[in-house]
Design a protein around this motif. Structure first.
Motif, PDB file in Angstrom:
ATOM      1  N   GLU A  80      22.606 -21.266 -10.265  1.00  0.00           N
ATOM      2  CA  GLU A  80      22.639 -22.691 -10.596  1.00  0.00           C
ATOM      3  C   GLU A  80      23.816 -23.043 -11.501  1.00  0.00           C
ATOM      4  O   GLU A  80      24.470 -24.076 -11.302  1.00  0.00           O
ATOM      5  N   TRP A  83      27.373 -22.786  -9.396  1.00  0.00           N
ATOM      6  CA  TRP A  83      27.601 -23.338  -8.065  1.00  0.00           C
ATOM      7  C   TRP A  83      28.471 -24.593  -8.090  1.00  0.00           C
ATOM      8  O   TRP A  83      29.391 -24.735  -7.293  1.00  0.00           O
ATOM      9  N   HIS A  84      28.211 -25.494  -8.983  1.00  0.00           N
ATOM     10  CA  HIS A  84      28.903 -26.788  -8.958  1.00  0.00           C
ATOM     11  C   HIS A  84      29.698 -27.021 -10.243  1.00  0.00           C
ATOM     12  O   HIS A  84      29.654 -28.105 -10.830  1.00  0.00           O
ATOM     13  N   ASP A  86      32.682 -28.045 -12.542  1.00  0.00           N
ATOM     14  CA  ASP A  86      33.789 -28.997 -12.383  1.00  0.00           C
ATOM     15  C   ASP A  86      34.994 -28.630 -13.226  1.00  0.00           C
ATOM     16  O   ASP A  86      36.008 -29.328 -13.204  1.00  0.00           O
ATOM     17  N   ARG A 201      31.510 -33.652  -5.924  1.00  0.00           N
ATOM     18  CA  ARG A 201      32.180 -32.363  -5.756  1.00  0.00           C
ATOM     19  C   ARG A 201      31.247 -31.465  -4.940  1.00  0.00           C
ATOM     20  O   ARG A 201      30.543 -30.624  -5.475  1.00  0.00           O
ATOM     21  N   PRO A 202      31.241 -31.626  -3.615  1.00  0.00           N
ATOM     22  CA  PRO A 202      30.279 -30.888  -2.791  1.00  0.00           C
ATOM     23  C   PRO A 202      30.643 -29.418  -2.652  1.00  0.00           C
ATOM     24  O   PRO A 202      31.791 -29.009  -2.838  1.00  0.00           O
ATOM     25  N   SER A 203      29.641 -28.637  -2.346  1.00  0.00           N
ATOM     26  CA  SER A 203      29.799 -27.214  -2.078  1.00  0.00           C
ATOM     27  C   SER A 203      29.107 -26.889  -0.760  1.00  0.00           C
ATOM     28  O   SER A 203      28.555 -27.767  -0.098  1.00  0.00           O
ATOM     29  N   ARG A 280      31.598 -22.340  -3.801  1.00  0.00           N
ATOM     30  CA  ARG A 280      32.075 -23.493  -4.558  1.00  0.00           C
ATOM     31  C   ARG A 280      33.232 -24.122  -3.801  1.00  0.00           C
ATOM     32  O   ARG A 280      34.234 -23.465  -3.523  1.00  0.00           O
ATOM     33  N   THR A 282      34.409 -26.860  -0.381  1.00  0.00           N
ATOM     34  CA  THR A 282      34.049 -27.053   1.017  1.00  0.00           C
ATOM     35  C   THR A 282      35.225 -26.754   1.934  1.00  0.00           C
ATOM     36  O   THR A 282      36.388 -26.761   1.513  1.00  0.00           O
ATOM     37  N   VAL A 367      25.270 -31.144  -2.637  1.00  0.00           N
ATOM     38  CA  VAL A 367      25.792 -31.862  -3.795  1.00  0.00           C
ATOM     39  C   VAL A 367      25.010 -31.448  -5.030  1.00  0.00           C
ATOM     40  O   VAL A 367      23.790 -31.209  -4.962  1.00  0.00           O
ATOM     41  N   ALA A 368      25.685 -31.353  -6.143  1.00  0.00           N
ATOM     42  CA  ALA A 368      25.055 -30.931  -7.391  1.00  0.00           C
ATOM     43  C   ALA A 368      23.936 -31.883  -7.783  1.00  0.00           C
ATOM     44  O   ALA A 368      24.060 -33.106  -7.663  1.00  0.00           O
ATOM     45  N   ALA A 373      20.129 -28.745  -3.266  1.00  0.00           N
ATOM     46  CA  ALA A 373      20.707 -27.700  -4.104  1.00  0.00           C
ATOM     47  C   ALA A 373      19.613 -26.811  -4.688  1.00  0.00           C
ATOM     48  O   ALA A 373      19.717 -25.578  -4.665  1.00  0.00           O
TER      49      ALA A 373
END
Length: 561
Positions: A80, A83-84, A86, A201-203, A280, A282, A367-368, A373
């Motif tokens: 967690e 993963w996202h 920034d 900020r998608p993953s 992390r 796309t 998405v975070a 997620a």
């Protein structure tokens, strides 16, 4: 019910729960390790000793449910947090201490003197050997001071094996990959919603599977056992971890940045391993499918398709020559290096095996902070506390037969250069030893609980969260101690009545540690230690609840009730 004589029957006694097993269940329900390791701590100043139990740290629920649950929870936290992100995770080593610099400077002086004497011939062989021994001692001191790695690489070229270099030209049956210039970043691209101005900020959550070995039923068993390719299934499972490494390399080349990932390996119902990977940033799904199709791994080992020795006709060990020979002809079997040399010299040689992914590639944007997620994180950690074979229990006869057939294919399949199964195909294993016998390799890849996959179940890139698993564990401990208002000293001990064990080293601070045996007189029986640990756990939980919510806190007796 008791009999008229007042005594219970044997069947009635066997139906009663066993007190020892109930104690283990209660300990597991309260998060207490059921296989604690006893350590004896000795105060160096006073000589006072006491036995402290530490958790076993098992990652399998079948061995210790409490430790496995904590390990899985740590992995979820690690997934967690990374993963996202920034911002780029900063991983900077600490500056060297004066003591570390002094050891390295002393190592430099001895090295320079040794090289000068060796170049001029002014020293005897005994003097050079003494200097080499001093250098080894200095290297040990440098490592003990807390420096990672080695100051110099090994320069013993006389005993070092030359590195085998093979052509990196891509196979003709593999498509080419686009390549972008690399940038030094690990954070994916951000997108802005023009309507709301919100930044996303998608993953990605990617699932990769191996190719088909034959048609299967809904329960994962083959439609036809005789046509199912168990040999290819076994070899794919043995080399699956290398294929994952190749996929990550290709993914980063195409993406153009250092893609970070958190992946978990688990088996499908057909028992073939497949990969769930959180990345992390796309990429277009078309490019992901192209990367999976172009990823392969070639295993350049000797041929293992023709059986030369089987049954009672097996190679014999020659103690005088330290090698295996053919029992019928007395001919020495080729060594591992000789077999690879013959493979290199053959222009028409083919790899032992080529492992590839199947056509099915699933990629989902995440998405975070979304429900997806959280759902993906739970799915990544779903099977981490189970063996490969326990992820999908064999409930029917066909499923048991499927497992048995796969194990039979794995039994005689070489799993590594040192595998004893190479003797079956007329090649000596690397570093051959007496007693080796085909079909009895001790590697865990041949065991039922692993089904060919002997690699790590969790794969995490180095810059995923900027922390190691030990760092995440320390964060949790710091949060609990802060909530309880407990401060720790420099030696890692708190100021309460129950000191925490220091790091498991021979000497830590003012304490010395050693492993205590269950038969030692100062070590209590395991059941008593479990009950004591459960009581301490209830007490700590009550203290933590009181610290978090003083108005609705309960006493330890109320918590136990």
């Amino acid at each position: 019910m008791p009999t008229p004589t007042g005594k219970s029957t044997r069947a009635e006694r066997l139906a009663q729960p066993l007190a020892r097993e109930v104690a283990e269940q209660v300990a597991a329900d309260h998060g207490v390790c059921i296989r604690p390791v006893s350590l004896r701590r000795t105060d160096i100043a006073t000589g006072r000793t006491e036995v402290i139990d530490v958790p076993c740290g098992s990652t399998l629920e079948s061995r210790c449910p409490a430790c496995a649950k904590r390990k899985r929870s740590l992995r979820r936290t690690q997934c967690e947090e990374g993963w996202h992100l920034d911002t780029e995770p900063v991983i900077q080593p600490d500056p060297p201490t004066d003591a570390q610099r002094a050891w390295v400077e002393q190592r430099a002086m001895v090295t320079a003197e040794r090289d000068r004497l060796a170049a001029t011939g002014a020293a005897s062989a005994e003097d050079l050997a003494a200097l080499d021994a001093a250098i080894c001692d200095l290297d040990e001191e440098i490592t003990a001071s807390g420096l990672r790695g080695s100051v110099t690489r090994s320069t013993d070229t006389a005993t070092a094996k030359p590195r085998r270099v093979r052509s990196t030209k891509r196979r003709q049956d593999a498509p080419d990959l686009p390549k972008r210039p690399m940038t030094r970043k690990t954070v994916g691209r951000a997108y802005t919603d023009p309507a709301s101005g919100r930044v996303f900020r998608p993953s990605l959550f990617i699932t990769l599977t191996l190719d088909s070995y034959g048609r299967v039923r809904s329960d994962g068993t083959p439609v036809d056992f005789s046509t199912y390719d168990y040999r290819r299934a076994a070899r794919d499972a043995l080399h699956f971890s290398k294929l994952v490494d190749r996929f990550v390399q290709n993914l980063r080349r195409v993406a153009g940045f250092d893609v970070q990932y958190f992946a978990a390996v688990e088996p499908q119902r057909r028992l073939a391993p497949h990969l769930h990977m959180a990345t992390r940033g796309t990429l277009p799904r078309a490019e992901l499918r192209q990367i999976a199709a172009a990823t392969y791994h070639q295993v350049w080992w000797p041929n293992a398709d023709t059986v030369r020795f089987d049954g009672d006709h097996l190679p014999e060990w020659d103690a005088s020559a330290g090698t295996f020979l053919d029992p019928a002809t007395g001919e020495l079997l080729p060594t591992w290096d000789e077999a690879l040399d013959a493979l290199d010299e053959n222009p028409d040689a083919q790899p032992h095996h080529v492992v590839r992914f199947g056509r099915q590639v699933d990629a989902k944007g995440v998405v975070a902070g979304s429900a997806d997620a959280d759902r993906c994180v739970r799915y990544l950690a779903k099977y981490l506390t189970k063996d490969i074979a326990d992820c999908h229990a064999s409930e029917t006869t066909r499923q048991e037969q499927h497992v048995d057939r796969l194990l039979e294919a794995l039994r005689f399949e070489p799993c590594s250069p040192r595998c004893a199964n190479w003797l079956r195909y007329g090649v000596q294993p690397d570093e051959a030893k007496p007693g080796m016998r085909p079909g009895f390799c001790r590697s865990k890849a041949h065991r039922r609980e692993h089904l060919g996959y002997a690699g790590r179940r969790v794969l995490v890139s180095r810059k995923w969260s900027g922390k190691t698993l030990a760092d995440h564990k320390a964060d949790r401990l710091a949060w609990v101690l802060n909530a309880l208002g407990v401060t720790t000293g420099d030696d890692g001990q708190d100021d309460g009545d129950n000191p925490r064990p220091a790091p498991l080293t021979v000497a830590s601070g003012s304490y010395a540690w050693e492993l205590a045996r269950p038969t030692d007189p100062d070590v209590a029986p395991r059941e008593r230690r479990l009950l004591r640990a459960v009581g301490e756990s209830l007490k700590r939980r009550a203290q933590l609840a009181a610290a978090l919510d003083p108005e609705h806190s309960a006493t330890p007796e109320q918590e136990a009730a």
